[in-house]
Write an enzyme that holds these catalytic residues in place. Structure first.
Site, PDB file in Angstrom:
ATOM      1  N   ARG A 109     -14.132   4.299  10.033  1.00  0.00           N
ATOM      2  CA  ARG A 109     -13.840   3.138  10.663  1.00  0.00           C
ATOM      3  C   ARG A 109     -12.499   3.055  11.170  1.00  0.00           C
ATOM      4  O   ARG A 109     -11.439   3.644  10.985  1.00  0.00           O
ATOM      5  CB  ARG A 109     -14.275   2.004   9.884  1.00  0.00           C
ATOM      6  CG  ARG A 109     -13.465   1.986   8.586  1.00  0.00           C
ATOM      7  CD  ARG A 109     -13.814   0.390   7.866  1.00  0.00           C
ATOM      8  NE  ARG A 109     -13.081   0.280   6.471  1.00  0.00           N
ATOM      9  CZ  ARG A 109     -13.222  -0.595   5.861  1.00  0.00           C
ATOM     10  NH1 ARG A 109     -13.881  -1.987   6.382  1.00  0.00           N
ATOM     11  NH2 ARG A 109     -12.561  -0.843   4.725  1.00  0.00           N
ATOM     12  N   ASP A 152      -7.975   4.129  -0.851  1.00  0.00           N
ATOM     13  CA  ASP A 152      -6.607   4.527  -0.205  1.00  0.00           C
ATOM     14  C   ASP A 152      -5.848   5.570  -0.965  1.00  0.00           C
ATOM     15  O   ASP A 152      -4.709   5.591  -0.972  1.00  0.00           O
ATOM     16  CB  ASP A 152      -5.786   3.504   0.074  1.00  0.00           C
ATOM     17  CG  ASP A 152      -6.207   2.202   1.067  1.00  0.00           C
ATOM     18  OD1 ASP A 152      -7.157   2.342   1.367  1.00  0.00           O
ATOM     19  OD2 ASP A 152      -5.216   1.643   1.451  1.00  0.00           O
ATOM     20  N   TRP A 160      -9.013   1.777  11.845  1.00  0.00           N
ATOM     21  CA  TRP A 160      -7.886   1.046  11.506  1.00  0.00           C
ATOM     22  C   TRP A 160      -7.051   0.739  12.702  1.00  0.00           C
ATOM     23  O   TRP A 160      -6.240   1.670  12.884  1.00  0.00           O
ATOM     24  CB  TRP A 160      -7.224   1.583  10.167  1.00  0.00           C
ATOM     25  CG  TRP A 160      -6.110   0.738   9.633  1.00  0.00           C
ATOM     26  CD1 TRP A 160      -5.986  -0.583   9.735  1.00  0.00           C
ATOM     27  CD2 TRP A 160      -4.959   1.463   9.002  1.00  0.00           C
ATOM     28  NE1 TRP A 160      -4.660  -1.014   9.086  1.00  0.00           N
ATOM     29  CE2 TRP A 160      -4.321   0.098   8.346  1.00  0.00           C
ATOM     30  CE3 TRP A 160      -4.513   2.545   8.805  1.00  0.00           C
ATOM     31  CZ2 TRP A 160      -2.978   0.343   7.900  1.00  0.00           C
ATOM     32  CZ3 TRP A 160      -3.362   2.691   7.828  1.00  0.00           C
ATOM     33  CH2 TRP A 160      -2.746   1.555   7.574  1.00  0.00           C
ATOM     34  N   ASP A 178     -11.731   4.203   2.523  1.00  0.00           N
ATOM     35  CA  ASP A 178     -10.678   4.471   3.367  1.00  0.00           C
ATOM     36  C   ASP A 178      -9.953   5.473   2.541  1.00  0.00           C
ATOM     37  O   ASP A 178      -8.417   5.453   2.923  1.00  0.00           O
ATOM     38  CB  ASP A 178      -9.887   3.335   3.819  1.00  0.00           C
ATOM     39  CG  ASP A 178     -10.748   2.062   4.311  1.00  0.00           C
ATOM     40  OD1 ASP A 178     -11.765   2.407   4.951  1.00  0.00           O
ATOM     41  OD2 ASP A 178     -10.369   0.888   4.342  1.00  0.00           O
ATOM     42  N   THR A 204       0.822  -1.262   0.020  1.00  0.00           N
ATOM     43  CA  THR A 204       0.061   0.127   0.053  1.00  0.00           C
ATOM     44  C   THR A 204       0.862   1.148   0.108  1.00  0.00           C
ATOM     45  O   THR A 204       0.567   2.215  -0.854  1.00  0.00           O
ATOM     46  CB  THR A 204      -0.848  -0.041   1.289  1.00  0.00           C
ATOM     47  OG1 THR A 204      -1.699  -1.051   1.312  1.00  0.00           O
ATOM     48  CG2 THR A 204      -1.910   1.310   1.241  1.00  0.00           C
TER      49      THR A 204
END
Length: 687
Positions: free
Chosen positions: A602, A514, A604, A541, A455
């Site tokens: 949310r 992302d 992480w 996200d 990522t």
């Protein structure tokens, strides 16, 4: 980051940030990301065309110096007078001793003659260093009986030391006051004086001492020395390093409020602390959320004095650590909300002392820029790629380097390494759409040498250097999910930051999953990011990471997924416990997606780390109907209710009343969750 994964500060003066902000964003929540983007661009031009006094010239004190008393309404120094620049002792004395108000900018080093001279400052003065260049060497300032409304800021005052450590013969102070009131001493570097760095004597009162570095001195900071019990003083966010005594010593103070100070005794330096904070005589002291490192006798009191301790941290200290007696409530006099003690060393190491942004104008800052490098695809610049220009920045460059990127689409990846701070990427087109840096790596994209990017490694632009800025350009990741369904790992980062003091102003950051990774250099490192006047676009996200990050006066655009469905999550914070996470303020969240299809966030818990305490606050923001009525959700077995997710005074069809599934901050809680609370003493300024 995979889609499926197996707390307060002083209420500093809320002076406006020295950047353009889109007023239109807060009006109605009707902006969407489209072809024009004209609203933000127009406001940028209008802001640039406005001439106003810089914030530092009109700044006002906090703490006890902000209290209306003795016929004085707070402390604002010379803001009602002319601003003058001085480079000689004669001119400094001329204006500091004048009857009229002045803002006096010290530009350069002034060596006092004779050594030890203390200029007798009169009322209604601001004396401020020009960036980090203002030095007073071999002398200081004296504020006598009745002198009031004085600000001394952003100066380095040093070196009247006469070679005698416990000097009884040379009363050469950096700043001395005898019977003065309403004085603010802020963001100075005070060191190596023959006597005190700061002396607050003879019933001087309504004093605030904040964000200073005090070091390499014996008798550092004395308060009182009178039989009267009159002094009211606030001492916050000061870094005292290698100072032997009076750190401070507070004698017969009516109210002494000390918080978020960092007292550090560095081993093997030749200077050893004898004591730290000392409450003497009839002093009543409130001491909270300060950090003591290696200090001997860190907190001591006389039998007749009071100290009430709250939330302090002690590491490697020894000897007396005392408390007792009656307290007072500082909030009776002024509002404040301290930082966590654990954060104090990192905050003060980066933010105490003179600031380059104080005492200078935008024009002078630009003039002082060390280097401008130009990038153009057509060869008309010094470099054809952005990365080539970054490579040309010398390691450990001490000053700003502006990389001016001409309009065009630059298909490349860019990395600004940690040893190249103070870099600005500046698009030179008429719109932020004119200059685009784009690439299409994803987490699962194979690397040439084997393995995949992951990522973080997928980022089109990766910033690991502190004090980075970007403006007037687009950073994008255009990875094609539809065409790569067989690829494992569709996270595709447009911009990754892993640094402190990152300022993104007037940019577009665009992707799908992302998009914007706001990280820190390490879990225990502070990483502050301020995003203003910008667009952030994505679906899953797409604002995430462990940084202390503010999205302010911007548009967050929700985007459908590769298959045309509407579902997603705006934020996924992975905040370390005791730090601040993601703050979305004064913004708009919208997009061409279905109603009630997106969560605001949310938690992480990266790597399954249960010690993390993710935080997202969304406040004073217009929410479209795309936001779910229960806007927070769980992640990878971690409940959002165990972490920190909240709203405050949001509007629009996506806003909702407080409930168990939709927590709202109280007014008191919200007062500690404002933009400047997140930035912790850093004022982002375009340069």
């Amino acid at each position: 980051m995979s889609e499926l994964r197996s707390k307060p500060r002083h209420r500093r003066s809320r002076t406006a940030l020295a950047v353009g902000v889109p007023v239109a964003l807060t009006a109605g929540g009707t902006l969407v990301y489209g072809a024009d983007l004209g609203v933000l661009g127009t406001q940028q031009q209008a802001s640039a065309a406005t001439t106003a006094a810089p914030a530092w010239a009109t700044a006002t004190a906090d703490g006890f110096a902000s209290v209306d008393a003795l016929g004085q309404n707070g402390t604002y120094g010379g803001r009602d007078g002319r601003t003058v620049t001085v480079t000689t002792q004669a001119d400094l004395e001329k204006y500091a001793t004048a009857a009229e108000p002045y803002v006096i900018v010290v530009a350069g080093t002034i060596r006092m003659n004779p050594v030890g001279k203390e200029i007798k400052v009169r009322s209604d003065k601001t004396i401020v260093g020009a960036g980090t260049s203002g030095h007073i060497v071999g002398g200081g300032f004296f504020l006598g009986q009745g002198v009031h409304n004085v600000i001394i800021r952003n100066l380095t005052i040093r070196d009247s030391y006469q070679g005698i450590w416990n000097d009884k013969d040379h009363d050469f102070d950096a700043i001395q006051m005898d019977g003065a009131h309403h004085v603010w001493i802020d963001h100075n570097d005070l060191r190596r004086m023959a006597d005190g760095l700061i002396d607050v004597r003879k019933d001087s009162t309504y004093v605030t001492v904040s964000w200073n570095k005090l070091s390499d001195n014996n008798k550092t900071f004395g308060i009182g020395w009178t039989e009267n019990v009159k002094t009211d003083i606030t001492i916050h966010h000061n870094w005292l390093r290698d100072t032997e005594q009076r750190n401070p010593s507070t004698d017969n103070a009516a109210h002494a409020h000390l918080y978020n100070n960092f007292l550090e005794d560095v081993p093997n330096t030749g200077v050893s602390s004898s004591y730290g904070n000392y409450s003497r005589g009839a002093t009543r002291m409130v001491l909270e959320n300060s950090y003591f490192q290696g200090v001997k006798n860190p907190v001591i009191k006389d039998a007749t004095a009071s100290i009430v301790q709250r939330g302090n941290a002690f590491s490697g200290t020894s000897g007396r650590n005392e408390s007792g007696g009656s307290a007072f409530d500082p909030k009776t006099y002024y509002g404040y909300s301290p930082d966590k003690a654990a954060d104090v060393p990192s905050i003060l190491r980066s933010s105490a002392g003179p600031r380059a942004s104080i005492g200078t104008t935008a024009a002078s800052t630009r003039a002082a820029a060390a280097t401008t490098l130009t990038v153009a695809k057509d060869g008309s610049g010094q470099y054809r790629t952005v990365q080539a220009a970054v490579n040309a920045v010398p390691a450990d460059n001490p000053s700003r380097v502006v990389i001016a990127v001409k309009p065009g689409t630059y298909r490349e990846t860019v990395k600004v390494p940690s040893n190249k701070p103070h870099v600005t990427l500046q698009g030179t087109g008429g719109s932020r759409k004119d200059t685009v840096i784009v690439y299409n790596n994803a987490a699962g994209t194979p690397k040439p040498g084997g393995g995949t990017y992951g990522t973080g490694g997928s980022a089109t632009v990766a910033v690991e250097a502190d004090d980075f800025q970007a403006r007037n350009l687009t950073i994008s990741n255009d990875f094609d999910e539809a065409a790569n369904q067989s690829l494992s790992g569709h996270q595709a980062v447009a911009l990754r930051t892993a640094a402190d003091k990152v300022f993104l102003d007037g940019v577009i950051v665009s992707g799908d999953q992302d998009t914007l990774l706001l990280d820190t250099a390490a879990k225990d490192r502070l990483g502050r990011v301020y995003v203003s006047n910008s667009y952030v676009i994505g679906n899953v996200d797409f604002i995430f990471g462990r940084a202390t990050a503010v999205i302010d006066r911007s548009v967050i655009t929700l985007k459908k997924r590769w298959n045309g469905t509407s579902a997603g999550y705006v934020t996924a914070p992975s905040t370390a416990a005791g730090r601040k996470g993601i703050l979305i303020a004064n913004s708009t969240v919208n997009g061409d997606v279905s109603d009630r299809s997106f969560y605001l966030g949310r938690p992480w818990h990266a790597g399954g780390d249960a010690s993390l305490d993710p935080q997202t606050t969304v406040r004073n923001t217009t929410l479209s109907a795309a936001i779910r009525t229960a806007p927070w959700t769980d992640m990878s077995g971690f409940s959002w209710k165990d972490d920190r997710f909240a709203e405050y005074r949001n509007t629009g069809p996506g806003a909702g009343a407080a409930s168990g599934d939709r927590p709202h901050l109280t007014d008191a809680q919200a007062s500690n969750q404002e933009v400047m609370d997140w930035l912790a003493g850093w004022t982002p300024t375009a340069s």
